[in-house]
Design an enzyme around this catalytic site. Structure first.
Site, PDB file in Angstrom:
ATOM      1  N   ARG A   1       3.943   0.416   4.728  1.00 59.67           N
ATOM      2  CA  ARG A   1       2.990   0.269   3.619  1.00 59.67           C
ATOM      3  C   ARG A   1       1.619  -0.213   4.114  1.00 59.67           C
ATOM      4  NH1 ARG A   1       5.488  -3.256  -0.887  1.00 59.67           N
ATOM      5  NH2 ARG A   1       7.467  -2.270  -0.368  1.00 59.67           N
TER       6      ARG A   1
ATOM      7  N   ARG B   1      -2.100  -2.249  -1.131  1.00 60.92           N
ATOM      8  CA  ARG B   1      -2.853  -3.149  -1.980  1.00 60.92           C
ATOM      9  C   ARG B   1      -3.360  -4.422  -1.307  1.00 60.92           C
ATOM     10  NH1 ARG B   1      -0.691  -4.894  -7.475  1.00 60.92           N
ATOM     11  NH2 ARG B   1       1.456  -4.540  -6.798  1.00 60.92           N
TER      12      ARG B   1
ATOM     13  N   ASP C   1       4.424   8.848  -2.522  1.00 63.15           N
ATOM     14  CA  ASP C   1       5.487   8.028  -3.085  1.00 63.15           C
ATOM     15  C   ASP C   1       6.798   8.772  -2.911  1.00 63.15           C
ATOM     16  OD1 ASP C   1       5.868   5.510  -5.055  1.00 63.15           O
ATOM     17  OD2 ASP C   1       7.306   7.100  -5.552  1.00 63.15           O
TER      18      ASP C   1
ATOM     19  N   ARG D   1      -8.446   2.555  -5.457  1.00 69.65           N
ATOM     20  CA  ARG D   1      -7.574   2.523  -6.622  1.00 69.65           C
ATOM     21  C   ARG D   1      -8.311   2.132  -7.904  1.00 69.65           C
ATOM     22  NH1 ARG D   1      -2.420   1.884  -7.264  1.00 69.65           N
ATOM     23  NH2 ARG D   1      -3.093   2.132  -9.424  1.00 69.65           N
TER      24      ARG D   1
ATOM     25  N   TYR E   1      16.830   5.851  -8.485  1.00 68.74           N
ATOM     26  CA  TYR E   1      15.808   5.888  -9.538  1.00 68.74           C
ATOM     27  C   TYR E   1      16.139   6.933 -10.590  1.00 68.74           C
ATOM     28  CZ  TYR E   1      12.939   2.773  -6.727  1.00 68.74           C
ATOM     29  OH  TYR E   1      12.478   1.686  -6.026  1.00 68.74           O
TER      30      TYR E   1
END
Lengths: 341, 341
Positions: A26, A30, A75, A39, A150
């Site tokens: 990652r 963020r 993703d 973003r 998921y």
């Protein structure tokens, strides 16, 4: 120097004689202000679908930290949309509109052509290779079981109870779902390699909630099927399993070059359990919240613990956390690059 | 026959020669209609504070399944309220009003007298012993790290990131918090034994998110401190660790009689790694969602895998899940009780 001679690719094949390579799970994310700036202008989904922006955020951590590999930005659930499954990405994590609740629901999943339906990913890969021609690029996909978690649960979860129940309630349907996802995942990774990815990583992010027997049928068999189709691709294949310790003895026979180890497991033990394979990991991402001295000490102690550095790829043992202090990342990367025996 | 001669207590000490004993984590719970009937009349918190109701729900699964041990009904977070920490139990899981965010917050935690502040728990224990005099009763507490997870995170979480960050950001404060909770937890378990509990289980439900180094300082050391104070209590001490595999080599030196193994780990490997200790576990709770034949087969295969039945306590490898079919539970218990070599 070709990319085959990069420390990262050489380490994947167990023949690196330069400094230990490092990348960060990652790494485009963020914790970086420049990522947050992107973003602010687009949603997560828009970012995943815009090749220029994909390439931009992939390049950000490379520019900052001089990491040894770039990784595609996407993703693990982007492959669901072309299957006919609507996925939203609100702040709290992914949400699936109509989760799979029984065997019949599997029939509504649509088989599809990767290049036709997901051009933004392959164009993203090509764009990254244009602007980062000298950096090995890792393509990736979620493992079939992780994606199935998921699909069945409908959203993130602590234990994905619905998915676990499904396996035992509908064992043959569960295998059918995993097989379906395996075929598409193999095709997806192959398309990424064809577009220019130099290595691939399969993220088994949730297999670590399975019993050993279920891990064998739901994860190991699927990984082998997927990696088998990539054997001739000349791109090293990395399997990352979050919470790998219960299954370590089964991993050594998986058809891949490198194994990503989570932060709970002893990296030295993992290396011993996986002869002939590269190991990747596994500093606890939480360590980066300590002082810079603490980060340096934990990093060098982890390096000290490994006998054979020629097959080590340094990484965190899980994705880098939001709010990670940037100075900790600099310290870790520097410590790894300067490490000598 | 005294309770010391029960198969459960004998198995804890590795000298059971009768049928393998079984109890079920969360055996008094929402999968039972008779439990739900009680919960329709009172909130979770009222139930935890009413000795007669505690005893009633503890007895329910014993009456139904003829299990070999009863376990106190309470919540691992009930000890927080007398510390001055407000906890709510809405549907989505516990919520803490003012979580611990830094070292200074630890100073507001109040040390307290267990008997004076938590009489409902000890009276619950006494009431259970009155109505179930012939059944070994297990008292329990959450481990200091598991309780700290909620104290710092403020609610349930997938990875308790705040707690993990706290350990590295404030290492000495983290140790201080664990020490404080260890003292109270030891006192709490001792009070349960004094009130009549025949064994105790410490639930390390969240230690499995720690690196090995952090597991040593945050969990192993605390377990030893707590169990050390109970050494003379003549009640066997059980440590349950959810996700025990990464730390199994450290567990053998913990000062306790029995170790609860989660469903991911090979029970046979765990038994070999823990010579001289009883092992408890570890059927995957998800198995109970399969057919009755599936349940029987998985149960008997697990029993077959264990060499030394004299130190085995059968259990699930995690709490029984909501909506578990009752007939599966009957089948599992019967299979265990009828098992012979």
């Amino acid at each position: 120097m070709g990319l085959k001679d990069s420390n990262f690719i050489k380490a994947c094949y167990g023949r690196n004689d330069g400094p230990v390579p490092i990348w960060i799970m990652r790494q485009a994310g963020r914790y970086l202000p420049e990522y947050q700036a992107v973003r602010e202008k687009v949603t997560f989904l828009e970012l995943c679908r815009t090749p220029d922006l994909i390439a931009e955020v992939v390049k950000q951590p490379i520019d900052r930290f001089d990491l040894d590999a770039a990784i595609l930005f996407s993703d693990i659930l982007t492959i669901l949309e072309p299957m006919g499954v609507k996925v939203g990405f609100p702040e709290g994590g992914p949400e699936i509109e109509a989760p799979i609740t029984g065997p019949d629901d599997i029939n509504r999943l649509i088989d599809f052509d990767i290049e036709a339906e997901m051009p933004y990913v392959m164009n993203g890969v090509k764009k990254i290779k244009e602007i980062l021609p000298d950096k090995p690029l890792i393509g990736f996909a979620g493992s079939p079981f992780t994606v199935a978690c998921y699909l069945i649960q409908g959203k993130g979860s602590k234990n994905f109870d619905f998915a676990k129940k499904f396996i035992h309630k509908y064992p043959s349907a569960a295998r059918r779902l995993i097989d379906f996802l395996s075929v598409i995942t193999a095709r997806y990774l192959k398309a990424q390699v064809d577009a220019g990815a130099d290595a691939v990583q399969l993220f088994e992010s949730w297999g670590g909630i399975l019993s050993r027997e279920d891990f064998k049928t739901m994860s190991i068999d699927a990984s082998n099927k997927i990696f088998g189709t990539l054997a001739s691709a000349e791109a090293p294949r990395i399997l990352f399993v979050n919470n790998i310790a219960p299954y370590l003895d089964m991993i050594k026979d998986v058809d891949c070059e490198a194994v990503g180890i989570d932060y709970r497991t002893s990296l030295a033990d993992a290396a011993r359990s996986l002869p002939g394979k590269a190991v990747q990991g596994n500093l606890d991402p939480a360590v980066l919240f300590g002082s810079v001295e603490h980060v340096r000490e934990k990093t060098s102690r982890l390096l000290d613990s490994i006998d054979d550095l020629s097959r080590l790829i340094f990484n965190l043992g899980h994705g880098i956390m939001v709010e990670t202090p940037i100075e900790s990342v600099y310290a870790m990367v520097e410590e790894v690059h300067n490490y000598r025996r």
